[in-house]
Scaffold this motif. Structure first.
Motif, mmCIF file in Angstrom:
data_model
loop_
_atom_site.group_PDB
_atom_site.id
_atom_site.type_symbol
_atom_site.label_atom_id
_atom_site.label_comp_id
_atom_site.label_asym_id
_atom_site.label_seq_id
_atom_site.Cartn_x
_atom_site.Cartn_y
_atom_site.Cartn_z
ATOM 1 N N VAL A 180 -19.957 34.024 37.411
ATOM 2 C CA VAL A 180 -21.300 33.936 36.843
ATOM 3 C C VAL A 180 -22.004 35.290 36.917
ATOM 4 C CG1 VAL A 180 -23.580 32.858 37.054
ATOM 5 C CG2 VAL A 180 -21.511 31.476 37.349
ATOM 6 N N PHE A 181 -22.000 35.895 38.089
ATOM 7 C CA PHE A 181 -22.792 37.108 38.293
ATOM 8 C C PHE A 181 -21.988 38.406 38.242
ATOM 9 C CE2 PHE A 181 -25.373 33.788 40.380
ATOM 10 C CZ PHE A 181 -26.504 33.918 39.607
ATOM 11 N N HIS A 182 -20.651 38.324 38.273
ATOM 12 C CA HIS A 182 -19.816 39.535 38.256
ATOM 13 C C HIS A 182 -20.335 40.535 39.289
ATOM 14 C CE1 HIS A 182 -18.140 37.914 34.579
ATOM 15 N NE2 HIS A 182 -19.364 37.802 34.102
ATOM 16 N N ALA A 183 -20.579 40.045 40.487
ATOM 17 C CA ALA A 183 -21.240 40.864 41.493
ATOM 18 C C ALA A 183 -20.659 40.630 42.879
ATOM 19 C CB ALA A 183 -22.737 40.561 41.492
ATOM 20 N N ARG A 184 -21.154 41.427 43.799
ATOM 21 C CA ARG A 184 -20.720 41.346 45.196
ATOM 22 C C ARG A 184 -21.640 40.427 45.994
ATOM 23 N NH1 ARG A 184 -21.573 46.875 44.600
ATOM 24 N NH2 ARG A 184 -23.150 46.594 46.207
ATOM 25 N N HIS A 185 -21.170 40.086 47.143
ATOM 26 C CA HIS A 185 -21.859 39.223 48.095
ATOM 27 C C HIS A 185 -23.259 39.750 48.432
ATOM 28 C CE1 HIS A 185 -21.879 36.381 51.467
ATOM 29 N NE2 HIS A 185 -22.352 37.356 52.210
ATOM 30 N N ASP A 186 -23.420 41.074 48.489
ATOM 31 C CA ASP A 186 -24.697 41.656 48.922
ATOM 32 C C ASP A 186 -25.644 42.003 47.767
ATOM 33 O OD1 ASP A 186 -23.026 43.677 48.085
ATOM 34 O OD2 ASP A 186 -23.584 45.075 49.670
ATOM 35 N N ASP A 187 -25.273 41.691 46.526
ATOM 36 C CA ASP A 187 -26.170 41.900 45.392
ATOM 37 C C ASP A 187 -27.236 40.803 45.359
ATOM 38 O OD1 ASP A 187 -25.060 44.253 44.332
ATOM 39 O OD2 ASP A 187 -23.555 43.125 43.216
ATOM 40 N N VAL A 188 -28.305 41.033 44.598
ATOM 41 C CA VAL A 188 -29.405 40.064 44.537
ATOM 42 C C VAL A 188 -29.759 39.693 43.101
ATOM 43 C CG1 VAL A 188 -30.429 40.828 46.721
ATOM 44 C CG2 VAL A 188 -31.231 41.814 44.570
ATOM 45 N N VAL A 189 -30.273 38.491 42.958
ATOM 46 C CA VAL A 189 -30.891 38.044 41.713
ATOM 47 C C VAL A 189 -32.389 38.227 41.917
ATOM 48 C CG1 VAL A 189 -31.332 36.075 40.201
ATOM 49 C CG2 VAL A 189 -29.077 36.357 41.245
ATOM 50 N N ARG A 190 -33.026 38.872 40.949
ATOM 51 C CA ARG A 190 -34.467 39.088 41.029
ATOM 52 C C ARG A 190 -35.176 38.163 40.044
ATOM 53 N NH1 ARG A 190 -32.135 43.657 42.482
ATOM 54 N NH2 ARG A 190 -33.035 44.872 44.164
ATOM 55 N N VAL A 191 -36.290 37.615 40.500
ATOM 56 C CA VAL A 191 -37.090 36.715 39.673
ATOM 57 C C VAL A 191 -38.512 37.262 39.647
ATOM 58 C CG1 VAL A 191 -37.935 34.362 39.383
ATOM 59 C CG2 VAL A 191 -35.648 34.756 40.330
ATOM 60 N N GLU A 192 -39.024 37.496 38.441
ATOM 61 C CA GLU A 192 -40.398 37.979 38.260
ATOM 62 C C GLU A 192 -41.178 36.896 37.529
ATOM 63 O OE1 GLU A 192 -41.492 40.830 39.550
ATOM 64 O OE2 GLU A 192 -39.473 41.419 40.219
ATOM 65 N N VAL A 193 -42.365 36.585 38.034
ATOM 66 C CA VAL A 193 -43.176 35.507 37.473
ATOM 67 C C VAL A 193 -44.550 36.049 37.108
ATOM 68 C CG1 VAL A 193 -44.165 33.216 37.906
ATOM 69 C CG2 VAL A 193 -41.982 33.857 38.968
ATOM 70 N N GLN A 194 -45.006 35.669 35.920
ATOM 71 C CA GLN A 194 -46.351 36.013 35.460
ATOM 72 C C GLN A 194 -47.056 34.707 35.107
ATOM 73 O OE1 GLN A 194 -47.684 39.315 35.046
ATOM 74 N NE2 GLN A 194 -49.577 38.160 34.827
ATOM 75 N N LEU A 195 -48.009 34.297 35.944
ATOM 76 C CA LEU A 195 -48.761 33.054 35.727
ATOM 77 C C LEU A 195 -49.987 33.347 34.870
ATOM 78 C CD1 LEU A 195 -49.238 30.034 36.451
ATOM 79 C CD2 LEU A 195 -50.594 30.855 38.389
ATOM 80 N N ASP A 196 -50.177 32.539 33.837
ATOM 81 C CA ASP A 196 -51.340 32.675 32.967
ATOM 82 C C ASP A 196 -51.779 31.278 32.575
ATOM 83 O OD1 ASP A 196 -53.352 33.666 31.393
ATOM 84 O OD2 ASP A 196 -52.039 34.263 29.752
ATOM 85 N N GLY A 197 -52.752 30.770 33.258
ATOM 86 C CA GLY A 197 -53.218 29.408 33.007
ATOM 87 C C GLY A 197 -52.274 28.393 33.621
ATOM 88 N N VAL A 198 -51.844 27.430 32.808
ATOM 89 C CA VAL A 198 -50.981 26.372 33.329
ATOM 90 C C VAL A 198 -49.498 26.694 33.165
ATOM 91 C CG1 VAL A 198 -52.695 24.557 33.005
ATOM 92 C CG2 VAL A 198 -51.074 25.072 31.167
ATOM 93 N N SER A 199 -49.196 27.795 32.476
ATOM 94 C CA SER A 199 -47.785 28.137 32.283
ATOM 95 C C SER A 199 -47.470 29.477 32.926
ATOM 96 C CB SER A 199 -47.414 28.153 30.793
ATOM 97 O OG SER A 199 -48.098 29.186 30.133
ATOM 98 N N ALA A 200 -46.186 29.655 33.190
ATOM 99 C CA ALA A 200 -45.715 30.891 33.803
ATOM 100 C C ALA A 200 -44.488 31.380 33.052
ATOM 101 C CB ALA A 200 -45.367 30.657 35.272
#
Length: 185
Positions: free
Chosen positions: A94-114
């Motif tokens: 899935v990630f083609h990555a190593r054990h120590d790599d990370v998935v980053r999640v960025e969220v921008q909330l605006d009202g009731v949706s993000a």
């Protein structure tokens, strides 16, 4: 703006995968847990705006167990070796990555949706729109909800079982219940 930090001990992020194909009935639907999460959040001037940033280390994504047809989790449905093999396959296919790599999640909330941007270590970022439930817990803020994400959109290979007897559906369900608390001074 109010600075908040993710309270990993009171947060939970789960991934649910589902099998499809000719012999899918013989395969397992799985639930994975994202552990060792870290992150921050800031509330905007209005209570309905804000941002959050979360990191999920691939080594912290573990197989919790097998999902039954009734949606219940059976933590003993797989051996420790099978759980480890499934987590390793996820990192590689899935990630083609190593054990120590990370998935980053960025969220921008605006009202009731993000707007949620999921950025794998070696793949394409994917944006989804979510309608999270937000609730105050004292000075802390809890966000709960779920969304689906396409493995192919992230750049994943098709995840197949032995001898191509089944494959993992492209859509993975992400369930989140995260708590951001004030930064300790």
């Amino acid at each position: 703006m109010t600075d908040l930090v993710l309270d990993a001990s009171r947060s939970r992020v789960r991934l649910q995968t589902f099998a499809e194909g000719l012999l899918a009935r013989l395969a397992h639907d799985l639930e994975l847990a994202c552990t060792n999460l870290s992150g921050t959040a800031s509330r905007g001037g209005e209570s309905s705006t804000g941002t959050a940033s979360i990191e999920a280390p691939l080594g912290g994504i573990v197989v919790s167990g097998v999902l039954g047809k009734d949606g219940r989790l059976d933590e003993r449905g797989l051996s420790a070796g099978e759980k480890s093999d499934a987590a390793t396959k996820m990192q590689e296919d899935v990630f083609h990555a190593r054990h120590d790599d990370v998935v980053r999640v960025e969220v921008q909330l605006d009202g009731v949706s993000a707007r949620v941007r999921v950025a794998p270590p070696n793949g394409k970022s994917v944006d989804v729109v979510v309608r999270p439930e937000l609730s105050a817990e004292g000075e802390a803020l809890r966000a709960t909800g779920s969304f689906e994400i396409s493995l192919a959109a992230l750049g994943s290979d098709v995840v197949r079982g032995p001898m191509n007897a089944f494959r993992v559906k492209d859509k993975v369900k992400v369930l989140f219940d995260v708590l951001f608390a004030p930064v300790a001074v």
